[in-house]
Enzyme design. Sequence first.
Site, PDB file in Angstrom:
ATOM      1  N   TYR A  48       6.301   4.664   3.008  1.00 46.78           N
ATOM      2  CA  TYR A  48       5.108   4.580   1.707  1.00 46.78           C
ATOM      3  C   TYR A  48       6.106   4.695   0.638  1.00 46.78           C
ATOM      4  O   TYR A  48       5.945   3.817  -0.315  1.00 46.78           O
ATOM      5  CB  TYR A  48       4.049   5.717   1.947  1.00 46.78           C
ATOM      6  CG  TYR A  48       3.244   5.431   0.691  1.00 46.78           C
ATOM      7  CD1 TYR A  48       2.244   4.523   0.868  1.00 46.78           C
ATOM      8  CD2 TYR A  48       3.216   6.498  -0.251  1.00 46.78           C
ATOM      9  CE1 TYR A  48       1.223   4.471  -0.228  1.00 46.78           C
ATOM     10  CE2 TYR A  48       2.308   6.499  -1.195  1.00 46.78           C
ATOM     11  CZ  TYR A  48       1.421   5.364  -1.332  1.00 46.78           C
ATOM     12  OH  TYR A  48       0.444   5.375  -2.261  1.00 46.78           O
ATOM     13  N   LYS A  77       6.445   1.636  -2.237  1.00 45.51           N
ATOM     14  CA  LYS A  77       5.981   1.727  -3.732  1.00 45.51           C
ATOM     15  C   LYS A  77       7.025   1.705  -4.712  1.00 45.51           C
ATOM     16  O   LYS A  77       6.867   1.048  -5.616  1.00 45.51           O
ATOM     17  CB  LYS A  77       5.387   3.042  -3.996  1.00 45.51           C
ATOM     18  CG  LYS A  77       3.985   3.128  -2.925  1.00 45.51           C
ATOM     19  CD  LYS A  77       3.022   1.911  -3.258  1.00 45.51           C
ATOM     20  CE  LYS A  77       1.523   2.036  -2.915  1.00 45.51           C
ATOM     21  NZ  LYS A  77       0.835   0.712  -3.096  1.00 45.51           N
TER      22      LYS A  77
END
Length: 311
Positions: free
Chosen positions: A164, A168
């Site tokens: 993640y 990002k």
Amino acid sequence: MRRDPLVPSIDLTGKAAVVTGSGRGLGLAYAHALAAHGASVVVNDVDEAVAEQAVKSITEAGGTAVAEVVPVGTSEAADRLVSRAVEEFGRLDVLVTNAGILRDKVLWKMTDDDFDAVITTHLKGTFTCARAAAVRMREQGEGGTLILVGSPAGQRGNFGQTNYAAAKAGIAAMARTWSMELGRANITVNAIVPVAATAMTETIPAFAPYIEAMRNGEPLPDFLRKGEGFGTPEDCAALVPFLASEAARGVSGQCIGIGGDKVALWSHPQEIRAAYADGGWTPAALADAWPTSVGAELQTVGIPAPKFPEA
């Protein structure tokens, strides 16, 4: 309420938007905010019932929306979303890449599938959707807006979120790159960094009682809304119609945080300190100089823990 004539109105009438992952949570709040300011919205989710309910909630509030049920990640999915906007509304002006999933594990327990699934949805999904949208916006020749959804994890890293955080961080880098590539076409590209009470944050024990109280009608305390910049998904949504409007036409390549009562501009990564050695560095010279030169100001990692008041 009287409006200050110097404050621009946020009018998106005649504009069409696609918001990925907008069946619930932050994505739904973004879709509602765009529709409330006049945009027609393509709602996207992987669950047809959820997507249709989202459309119903927007139309019942006086907005215009349709659903496109498809998991983002592939070029085919991106083309479907852009095509749906063009077929229904005749154009595409705004893309919000919100769709995402979580597969949290520490590095030594994370599988290839855990990594690939998150990267496909977040990073590749952002890429494929933005590419399809940019092609359409360039063909229209009237500019446009790409709003990429980042995270504090992508800015600072976060324990258990290799996939993640990497996705990002990549999204922030893509926003900066695309702002340069699409500037001549008058297409702005920014990454937003929202912080809100969502299905993910309510799993954090320290937040849980405050989120439960909020659901029972109690306001979040100031130490969360102001001190932590933590609030509802709707608190984060105001940034989206602003960035999609003419009022933000000069804003591009930025990472902008929002949550609760707080909005903030994240800095781009930059050199903090530098040192020089004539003829270049050796390992021994680095070891000697490090503590008093470059190494004297090491940067922190991870998202700072919330500062809860003492009981």
